[in-house]
Design an enzyme around this catalytic site. Structure first.
Site, mmCIF file in Angstrom:
data_model
loop_
_atom_site.group_PDB
_atom_site.id
_atom_site.type_symbol
_atom_site.label_atom_id
_atom_site.label_comp_id
_atom_site.label_asym_id
_atom_site.label_seq_id
_atom_site.Cartn_x
_atom_site.Cartn_y
_atom_site.Cartn_z
ATOM 1 N N ARG A 26 0.817 -1.222 0.000
ATOM 2 C CA ARG A 26 0.000 0.000 0.000
ATOM 3 C C ARG A 26 0.852 1.275 0.000
ATOM 4 O O ARG A 26 0.475 2.289 0.582
ATOM 5 C CB ARG A 26 -0.946 0.030 1.221
ATOM 6 C CG ARG A 26 -2.091 -0.943 1.125
ATOM 7 C CD ARG A 26 -3.187 -0.388 0.224
ATOM 8 N NE ARG A 26 -4.140 -1.422 -0.108
ATOM 9 C CZ ARG A 26 -5.200 -1.721 0.631
ATOM 10 N NH1 ARG A 26 -5.423 -1.057 1.734
ATOM 11 N NH2 ARG A 26 -6.011 -2.673 0.260
ATOM 12 N N ARG A 30 -3.226 6.590 0.398
ATOM 13 C CA ARG A 30 -3.667 7.797 1.081
ATOM 14 C C ARG A 30 -2.632 8.451 1.992
ATOM 15 O O ARG A 30 -2.816 9.586 2.412
ATOM 16 C CB ARG A 30 -4.957 7.510 1.866
ATOM 17 C CG ARG A 30 -6.146 7.393 0.947
ATOM 18 C CD ARG A 30 -7.347 6.848 1.650
ATOM 19 N NE ARG A 30 -7.065 5.498 2.109
ATOM 20 C CZ ARG A 30 -7.943 4.724 2.732
ATOM 21 N NH1 ARG A 30 -9.144 5.193 3.005
ATOM 22 N NH2 ARG A 30 -7.622 3.511 3.098
ATOM 23 N N ARG A 39 -6.137 11.626 -6.866
ATOM 24 C CA ARG A 39 -7.279 10.739 -6.797
ATOM 25 C C ARG A 39 -8.603 11.493 -6.772
ATOM 26 O O ARG A 39 -9.594 11.020 -7.289
ATOM 27 C CB ARG A 39 -7.186 9.870 -5.525
ATOM 28 C CG ARG A 39 -6.555 8.545 -5.723
ATOM 29 C CD ARG A 39 -7.560 7.510 -6.217
ATOM 30 N NE ARG A 39 -8.383 6.999 -5.128
ATOM 31 C CZ ARG A 39 -9.691 7.107 -5.086
ATOM 32 N NH1 ARG A 39 -10.342 7.722 -6.034
ATOM 33 N NH2 ARG A 39 -10.360 6.603 -4.086
ATOM 34 N N ASP A 75 -6.445 -3.467 -7.816
ATOM 35 C CA ASP A 75 -7.013 -4.047 -6.597
ATOM 36 C C ASP A 75 -7.306 -5.519 -6.839
ATOM 37 O O ASP A 75 -7.473 -5.934 -7.993
ATOM 38 C CB ASP A 75 -8.297 -3.318 -6.177
ATOM 39 C CG ASP A 75 -8.664 -3.630 -4.727
ATOM 40 O OD1 ASP A 75 -8.201 -2.918 -3.822
ATOM 41 O OD2 ASP A 75 -9.386 -4.619 -4.499
ATOM 42 N N TYR A 152 -14.602 -12.324 -0.049
ATOM 43 C CA TYR A 152 -15.430 -11.139 -0.363
ATOM 44 C C TYR A 152 -16.685 -11.534 -1.132
ATOM 45 O O TYR A 152 -17.767 -11.007 -0.879
ATOM 46 C CB TYR A 152 -14.619 -10.122 -1.172
ATOM 47 C CG TYR A 152 -13.603 -9.369 -0.332
ATOM 48 C CD1 TYR A 152 -14.013 -8.430 0.608
ATOM 49 C CD2 TYR A 152 -12.240 -9.598 -0.479
ATOM 50 C CE1 TYR A 152 -13.086 -7.746 1.383
ATOM 51 C CE2 TYR A 152 -11.309 -8.918 0.290
ATOM 52 C CZ TYR A 152 -11.733 -7.997 1.226
ATOM 53 O OH TYR A 152 -10.831 -7.320 2.000
HETATM 54 O O1 CP3 Z 1 0.500 0.446 -3.203
HETATM 55 C C1 CP3 Z 1 -0.414 -0.410 -3.285
HETATM 56 O O2 CP3 Z 1 -0.344 -1.485 -2.664
HETATM 57 C C2 CP3 Z 1 -1.590 -0.073 -4.136
HETATM 58 C C3 CP3 Z 1 -2.241 -1.150 -4.913
HETATM 59 C C4 CP3 Z 1 -3.261 -1.982 -4.141
HETATM 60 C C5 CP3 Z 1 -4.588 -1.583 -3.782
HETATM 61 N N1 CP3 Z 1 -5.236 -2.667 -3.257
HETATM 62 C C6 CP3 Z 1 -5.187 -0.253 -3.994
HETATM 63 C C7 CP3 Z 1 -6.200 0.200 -3.012
HETATM 64 C C8 CP3 Z 1 -3.112 -3.310 -3.734
HETATM 65 C C9 CP3 Z 1 -1.863 -4.166 -3.827
HETATM 66 C C10 CP3 Z 1 -4.367 -3.724 -3.190
HETATM 67 C C11 CP3 Z 1 -4.610 -5.101 -2.738
HETATM 68 C C12 CP3 Z 1 -5.781 -5.383 -1.888
HETATM 69 N N2 CP3 Z 1 -7.054 -4.896 -1.987
HETATM 70 C C13 CP3 Z 1 -5.773 -6.342 -0.826
HETATM 71 C C14 CP3 Z 1 -4.569 -7.139 -0.420
HETATM 72 C C15 CP3 Z 1 -3.626 -6.319 0.384
HETATM 73 C C16 CP3 Z 1 -4.033 -6.177 1.832
HETATM 74 O O3 CP3 Z 1 -4.187 -5.036 2.252
HETATM 75 O O4 CP3 Z 1 -4.151 -7.192 2.510
HETATM 76 C C17 CP3 Z 1 -7.063 -6.368 -0.273
HETATM 77 C C18 CP3 Z 1 -7.508 -7.210 0.898
HETATM 78 C C19 CP3 Z 1 -7.865 -5.461 -1.029
HETATM 79 C C20 CP3 Z 1 -9.294 -5.139 -0.860
HETATM 80 C C21 CP3 Z 1 -9.433 -3.704 -0.463
HETATM 81 N N3 CP3 Z 1 -9.408 -2.648 -1.353
HETATM 82 C C22 CP3 Z 1 -9.484 -3.165 0.855
HETATM 83 C C23 CP3 Z 1 -9.547 -3.977 2.137
HETATM 84 C C24 CP3 Z 1 -9.507 -1.760 0.725
HETATM 85 C C25 CP3 Z 1 -9.454 -0.742 1.851
HETATM 86 C C26 CP3 Z 1 -10.686 0.081 2.011
HETATM 87 C C27 CP3 Z 1 -10.322 1.413 2.665
HETATM 88 O O5 CP3 Z 1 -10.743 2.434 2.112
HETATM 89 O O6 CP3 Z 1 -9.610 1.419 3.670
HETATM 90 C C28 CP3 Z 1 -9.445 -1.458 -0.654
HETATM 91 C C29 CP3 Z 1 -9.394 -0.100 -1.262
HETATM 92 C C30 CP3 Z 1 -8.083 0.294 -1.799
HETATM 93 N N4 CP3 Z 1 -7.365 -0.454 -2.693
HETATM 94 C C31 CP3 Z 1 -7.380 1.506 -1.541
HETATM 95 C C32 CP3 Z 1 -6.195 1.446 -2.293
HETATM 96 C C33 CP3 Z 1 -5.123 2.502 -2.403
HETATM 97 C C34 CP3 Z 1 -7.840 2.643 -0.606
HETATM 98 C C35 CP3 Z 1 -9.029 3.379 -1.146
HETATM 99 C C36 CP3 Z 1 -8.780 4.626 -1.947
HETATM 100 O O7 CP3 Z 1 -7.672 5.177 -2.035
HETATM 101 O O8 CP3 Z 1 -9.782 5.091 -2.508
#
Ligand code: CP3
Length: 349
Positions: A26, A30, A39, A75, A152
């Site tokens: 990540r 943010r 974004r 994602d 999910y």
């Molecule tokens: O630098 C990076 O790692 C960015 C790429 C990335 C994202 N999601 C972008 C994202 C990666 C590698 C993921 C993988 C992902 N997505 C996982 C596995 C990694 C982990 O954390 O265990 C999982 C479980 C997801 C599912 C998911 N997507 C979750 C649990 C969330 C968080 C929701 C929140 O808002 O806290 C997301 C949203 C998400 N995916 C964000 C990002 C940067 C945050 C939302 C945003 O910026 O709008």
């Protein structure tokens, strides 16, 4: 171009390195003001569907932190979303599914992935980023492991106890196996296309595998994960397998065949090395919450991770899970410098 020689790929292969490589799960997100600016307030899935924007977001942490690897901005739910399976990512919550999978008939809504047609934008992002990166910086592609994506789709959203997904696997194992086999094939098709487009390594996120007992992991999650890792290894790129709370599963997860095991902060790296065996590298494992403390504390904890990693080749420094949004980017930049200066695993004298 392929970064076949950089420190990240060398550490994955347990070869000598000029310095300990580091990147952060990540890292594009943010915590970075330049990410929040770019974004705006649109849906993250819309941002992912825009290759120019996603490429820029992928590159931001490389410029800011000087990390040894970029991770594709996408994602784990993108392949299912792109095939028209109703899923949204709700800010602060995560993926939410409109009509969860609960019965054999629901499987019909999950069609195979056509990588170019369905996720051409992801592949274009890979091409754009690969063109921009210095040759020694690796580009990591990724997919969700079948169990974590299935969680999910069956729960309908994030879960604490995974009761519905466990109910399905225990009460209707045939449907469960069919579901994870389809998700394994989707991951293989997505990752194969990412590799063809230019990613140098692949991480498989089985983030929630730690919710399973070893016996259930072995029966309900491991076979599909192994199939994905076997297929990607045949493409010639290193693989990383990661999950949270997987201390008791590290031996089993290693038997799925990744080159690198991702370790969360709960297991010291010397103990993790014993559990995964000498033929795998380890990645981790600073507690992301530690990064919210003053830098002297972060520096001590970083040094403690480096000490546990030892001098044997095969350590990629990372956090034990994703960067928390409230993290000061200056702290992460200083961690990168410290790891580069003081890491010793496989470092040439
Ligand atoms: O630098 C990076 O790692 C960015 C790429 C990335 C994202 N999601 C972008 C994202 C990666 C590698 C993921 C993988 C992902 N997505 C996982 C596995 C990694 C982990 O954390 O265990 C999982 C479980 C997801 C599912 C998911 N997507 C979750 C649990 C969330 C968080 C929701 C929140 O808002 O806290 C997301 C949203 C998400 N995916 C964000 C990002 C940067 C945050 C939302 C945003 O910026 O709008």
């Amino acid at each position: 171009m392929s970064a076949g020689t950089g420190p990240f790929l060398a550490a994955c292969r347990r070869e000598p390195v000029p310095h300990t490589p580091v990147w952060f799960m990540r890292q594009a997100g943010r915590a970075l003001p330049e990410y929040r600016r770019l974004r705006g307030s649109g849906s993250i899935l819309q941002a992912i569907a825009d290759p120019e924007l996603s490429a820029e977001i992928t590159l931001q942490p490389v410029r800011r932190y000087g990390v040894d690897a970029a991770i594709l901005f996408s994602d784990i739910v993108v392949p299912v979303w792109a095939t028209g399976f109703g899923v949204e990512i709700v800010p602060g919550r995560g993926p939410v599914v409109e009509h969860p999978i609960r019965s054999p008939a629901d499987l019909r809504r999950l069609r195979p992935l056509e990588p170019e047609g369905d996720t051409g934008f992801v592949l274009e992002t890979v091409r754009l980023v690969a063109r921009e990166l210095a040759p020694e910086v690796a580009l990591i592609g990724f997919a969700g492991a079948p169990f974590t994506v299935a969680s999910y789709l069956v729960e309908g959203g994030p879960s604490r106890d995974f009761a519905r997904v466990k109910t399905l696997m225990h009460s209707d194992p045939t449907t469960w196996h069919e579901l994870v086999e389809r998700l394994a094939q989707m991951a293989i098709d997505s990752l194969s296309a990412q590799v063809a487009a230019g990613v140098d390594a692949v991480q498989l996120f089985d983030s929630w595998a730690g919710s399973l007992s070893p016996a259930d992991y072995e029966r309900f999650a491991l076979p599909a994960t192994r199939r994905v890792l076997d297929a990607v290894r045949a493409l010639g790129v290193p693989t990383v397998l990661f999950g949270v709370g997987t201390g008791e599963l590290l031996g089993l997860m290693s038997s799925a065949g990744p080159d690198v095991m991702g370790i969360d902060w709960r297991v010291p790296l010397d103990v993790a090395r014993e559990r995964v065996g000498p033929r795998r590298a380890v990645q981790g494992n600073l507690d992301p919450a530690v990064c919210l403390a003053p830098f002297e504390v972060v520096a001590d904890e970083t040094r403690a991770v480096l000490a546990r990693a030892g001098t044997a080749a095969g350590h990629v420094f990372n956090l034990g899970h994703g960067v928390l949004p409230e993290t000061d980017p200056g702290i992460l930049g200083a961690v990168v410098e410290l790891v580069h200066a003081e890491g010793r695993a496989g470092v040439r004298p």
